[in-house]
Write a protein that holds these residues in place. Structure first.
Motif, PDB file in Angstrom:
ATOM      1  N   ASN A 152      46.437  26.938  42.119  1.00 59.32           N
ATOM      2  CA  ASN A 152      47.301  27.252  40.985  1.00 59.32           C
ATOM      3  C   ASN A 152      47.885  28.627  41.247  1.00 59.32           C
ATOM      4  OD1 ASN A 152      48.100  28.104  38.262  1.00 59.32           O
ATOM      5  ND2 ASN A 152      47.068  26.226  37.619  1.00 59.32           N
ATOM      6  N   GLY A 153      49.180  28.688  41.450  1.00 59.32           N
ATOM      7  CA  GLY A 153      49.810  29.979  41.744  1.00 59.32           C
ATOM      8  C   GLY A 153      49.324  30.551  43.072  1.00 59.32           C
ATOM      9  N   TRP A 154      49.161  29.716  44.076  1.00 64.24           N
ATOM     10  CA  TRP A 154      48.775  30.104  45.430  1.00 64.24           C
ATOM     11  C   TRP A 154      47.317  30.528  45.566  1.00 64.24           C
ATOM     12  CZ3 TRP A 154      52.294  28.775  48.971  1.00 64.24           C
ATOM     13  CH2 TRP A 154      53.599  28.580  48.522  1.00 64.24           C
ATOM     14  N   ASN A 155      46.496  30.248  44.542  1.00 63.73           N
ATOM     15  CA  ASN A 155      45.110  30.696  44.533  1.00 63.73           C
ATOM     16  C   ASN A 155      44.271  29.688  43.748  1.00 63.73           C
ATOM     17  OD1 ASN A 155      42.828  32.317  44.739  1.00 63.73           O
ATOM     18  ND2 ASN A 155      43.825  34.139  43.947  1.00 63.73           N
ATOM     19  N   ALA A 156      42.982  29.975  43.629  1.00 60.40           N
ATOM     20  CA  ALA A 156      42.145  29.209  42.707  1.00 60.40           C
ATOM     21  C   ALA A 156      42.642  29.488  41.290  1.00 60.40           C
ATOM     22  CB  ALA A 156      40.692  29.639  42.851  1.00 60.40           C
ATOM     23  N   THR A 157      42.283  28.642  40.355  1.00 57.22           N
ATOM     24  CA  THR A 157      42.737  28.860  38.984  1.00 57.22           C
ATOM     25  C   THR A 157      42.224  30.197  38.457  1.00 57.22           C
ATOM     26  OG1 THR A 157      40.830  27.760  37.988  1.00 57.22           O
ATOM     27  CG2 THR A 157      42.762  26.377  38.479  1.00 57.22           C
ATOM     28  N   ALA A 158      42.975  30.768  37.541  1.00 60.35           N
ATOM     29  CA  ALA A 158      42.579  32.034  36.923  1.00 60.35           C
ATOM     30  C   ALA A 158      41.232  31.888  36.224  1.00 60.35           C
ATOM     31  CB  ALA A 158      43.651  32.505  35.948  1.00 60.35           C
ATOM     32  N   THR A 159      40.996  30.738  35.622  1.00 59.68           N
ATOM     33  CA  THR A 159      39.714  30.493  34.952  1.00 59.68           C
ATOM     34  C   THR A 159      38.565  30.570  35.942  1.00 59.68           C
ATOM     35  OG1 THR A 159      40.792  29.088  33.314  1.00 59.68           O
ATOM     36  CG2 THR A 159      38.405  28.831  33.573  1.00 59.68           C
ATOM     37  N   THR A 160      38.725  29.934  37.095  1.00 65.71           N
ATOM     38  CA  THR A 160      37.667  29.938  38.106  1.00 65.71           C
ATOM     39  C   THR A 160      37.389  31.362  38.584  1.00 65.71           C
ATOM     40  OG1 THR A 160      38.285  27.709  38.820  1.00 65.71           O
ATOM     41  CG2 THR A 160      36.963  29.016  40.349  1.00 65.71           C
ATOM     42  N   MET A 161      38.424  32.112  38.863  1.00 64.23           N
ATOM     43  CA  MET A 161      38.235  33.484  39.350  1.00 64.23           C
ATOM     44  C   MET A 161      37.593  34.363  38.279  1.00 64.23           C
ATOM     45  SD  MET A 161      39.085  33.012  42.392  1.00 64.23           S
ATOM     46  CE  MET A 161      38.956  34.671  43.056  1.00 64.23           C
ATOM     47  N   LYS A 162      37.988  34.173  37.030  1.00 60.22           N
ATOM     48  CA  LYS A 162      37.422  34.950  35.930  1.00 60.22           C
ATOM     49  C   LYS A 162      35.928  34.641  35.764  1.00 60.22           C
ATOM     50  CE  LYS A 162      38.168  35.962  31.042  1.00 60.22           C
ATOM     51  NZ  LYS A 162      38.979  35.682  29.857  1.00 60.22           N
ATOM     52  N   VAL A 163      35.570  33.383  35.875  1.00 59.30           N
ATOM     53  CA  VAL A 163      34.158  32.998  35.763  1.00 59.30           C
ATOM     54  C   VAL A 163      33.348  33.608  36.909  1.00 59.30           C
ATOM     55  CG1 VAL A 163      32.564  31.039  35.904  1.00 59.30           C
ATOM     56  CG2 VAL A 163      34.550  30.924  34.384  1.00 59.30           C
ATOM     57  N   LEU A 164      33.866  33.573  38.108  1.00 67.49           N
ATOM     58  CA  LEU A 164      33.143  34.158  39.250  1.00 67.49           C
ATOM     59  C   LEU A 164      32.951  35.664  39.086  1.00 67.49           C
ATOM     60  CD1 LEU A 164      34.530  32.221  42.338  1.00 67.49           C
ATOM     61  CD2 LEU A 164      32.264  32.034  41.281  1.00 67.49           C
ATOM     62  N   ASP A 165      33.856  36.304  38.390  1.00 66.26           N
ATOM     63  CA  ASP A 165      33.720  37.747  38.136  1.00 66.26           C
ATOM     64  C   ASP A 165      32.489  38.072  37.286  1.00 66.26           C
ATOM     65  OD1 ASP A 165      35.927  38.476  39.609  1.00 66.26           O
ATOM     66  OD2 ASP A 165      37.273  38.617  37.893  1.00 66.26           O
ATOM     67  N   ARG A 166      31.992  37.108  36.534  1.00 67.22           N
ATOM     68  CA  ARG A 166      30.798  37.317  35.701  1.00 67.22           C
ATOM     69  C   ARG A 166      29.517  37.431  36.536  1.00 67.22           C
ATOM     70  NH1 ARG A 166      31.879  32.365  31.690  1.00 67.22           N
ATOM     71  NH2 ARG A 166      33.885  33.048  30.876  1.00 67.22           N
ATOM     72  N   PHE A 167      29.589  36.949  37.769  1.00 68.39           N
ATOM     73  CA  PHE A 167      28.409  36.958  38.633  1.00 68.39           C
ATOM     74  C   PHE A 167      28.297  38.303  39.329  1.00 68.39           C
ATOM     75  CE2 PHE A 167      29.134  32.565  37.822  1.00 68.39           C
ATOM     76  CZ  PHE A 167      27.881  31.966  37.864  1.00 68.39           C
ATOM     77  N   LYS A 168      27.066  38.775  39.446  1.00 66.23           N
ATOM     78  CA  LYS A 168      26.806  40.067  40.075  1.00 66.23           C
ATOM     79  C   LYS A 168      26.654  39.924  41.585  1.00 66.23           C
ATOM     80  CE  LYS A 168      24.594  42.157  36.041  1.00 66.23           C
ATOM     81  NZ  LYS A 168      25.092  41.267  35.066  1.00 66.23           N
ATOM     82  N   GLU A 169      26.474  41.054  42.229  1.00 61.27           N
ATOM     83  CA  GLU A 169      26.453  41.151  43.689  1.00 61.27           C
ATOM     84  C   GLU A 169      25.492  40.177  44.375  1.00 61.27           C
ATOM     85  OE1 GLU A 169      25.643  44.477  47.133  1.00 61.27           O
ATOM     86  OE2 GLU A 169      25.999  45.132  45.089  1.00 61.27           O
ATOM     87  N   HIS A 170      24.305  39.953  43.829  1.00 58.36           N
ATOM     88  CA  HIS A 170      23.318  39.112  44.515  1.00 58.36           C
ATOM     89  C   HIS A 170      23.011  37.811  43.773  1.00 58.36           C
ATOM     90  CE1 HIS A 170      22.643  42.241  47.425  1.00 58.36           C
ATOM     91  NE2 HIS A 170      22.486  43.114  46.443  1.00 58.36           N
ATOM     92  N   ASP A 171      23.858  37.409  42.856  1.00 58.24           N
ATOM     93  CA  ASP A 171      23.579  36.212  42.060  1.00 58.24           C
ATOM     94  C   ASP A 171      23.553  34.920  42.869  1.00 58.24           C
ATOM     95  OD1 ASP A 171      23.137  37.552  39.704  1.00 58.24           O
ATOM     96  OD2 ASP A 171      25.082  37.078  38.809  1.00 58.24           O
ATOM     97  N   PHE A 172      24.142  34.922  44.053  1.00 60.66           N
ATOM     98  CA  PHE A 172      24.125  33.724  44.889  1.00 60.66           C
ATOM     99  C   PHE A 172      23.207  33.892  46.103  1.00 60.66           C
ATOM    100  CE2 PHE A 172      28.339  33.505  42.777  1.00 60.66           C
ATOM    101  CZ  PHE A 172      28.137  32.332  42.067  1.00 60.66           C
TER     102      PHE A 172
END
Length: 145
Positions: free
Chosen positions: A55-75
């Protein structure tokens, strides 16, 4: 192995791919919309597959916003791969690699090459054979675990 398949979907195509991947990953697999995805969902998860339409040459804004909620070592300790759905054009954006980069930066271990799946137009449907390709990709992921 506990697995989670997370997706964003504007017209249902990415959801279809996510459901097919989940069906082929084994028994202990949840499928979840990215809109519901929180760091708490990662407790005990050993495998994450994340998908988004471009979406707009990238992942959806929703997806990117959700990933921003995760901290440095959450994965940390989580094996993962990513996918996107896209229109087959000479030039296009990319979501799968950008998603993989974010998850890797937050500790995830990429175990399978991110994958793209094609739709016939802006709203779809998926090209013939893409559902079968999703099943094959899921089987490839399972072989790498």
């Amino acid at each position: 192995m506990k697995a989670l398949v997370v997706y964003d979907s504007n017209f249902g195509n990415t959801k279809l791919i996510a459901e097919e991947v989940a069906e082929n990953l084994g028994n202990d697999v949840r499928t979840l919309s990215v809109r519901e995805f929180t760091p708490k969902d990662m407790v005990g998860v050993e495998l994450l597959v994340l998908g988004s339409p471009i979406n707009g040459w990238n992942a959806t804004a929703t997806t990117m916003k959700v990933l921003d909620r995760f901290k440095e070592h959450d994965f940390a300790g989580v094996k993962f791969s990513t996918f996107d759905t896209r229109v087959k054009l000479f030039i296009h954006g990319d979501a799968k690699d950008k998603l993989a980069e974010v998850i890797a930066e937050k500790g995830g271990e990429l175990i399978a090459e991110p994958r793209e799946f094609y739709v016939t137009g802006r709203v779809g449907p998926l090209f013939q054979g893409e559902i079968e390709s999703a099943a094959q990709w899921a089987n490839q992921i399972m072989k790498k675990i």
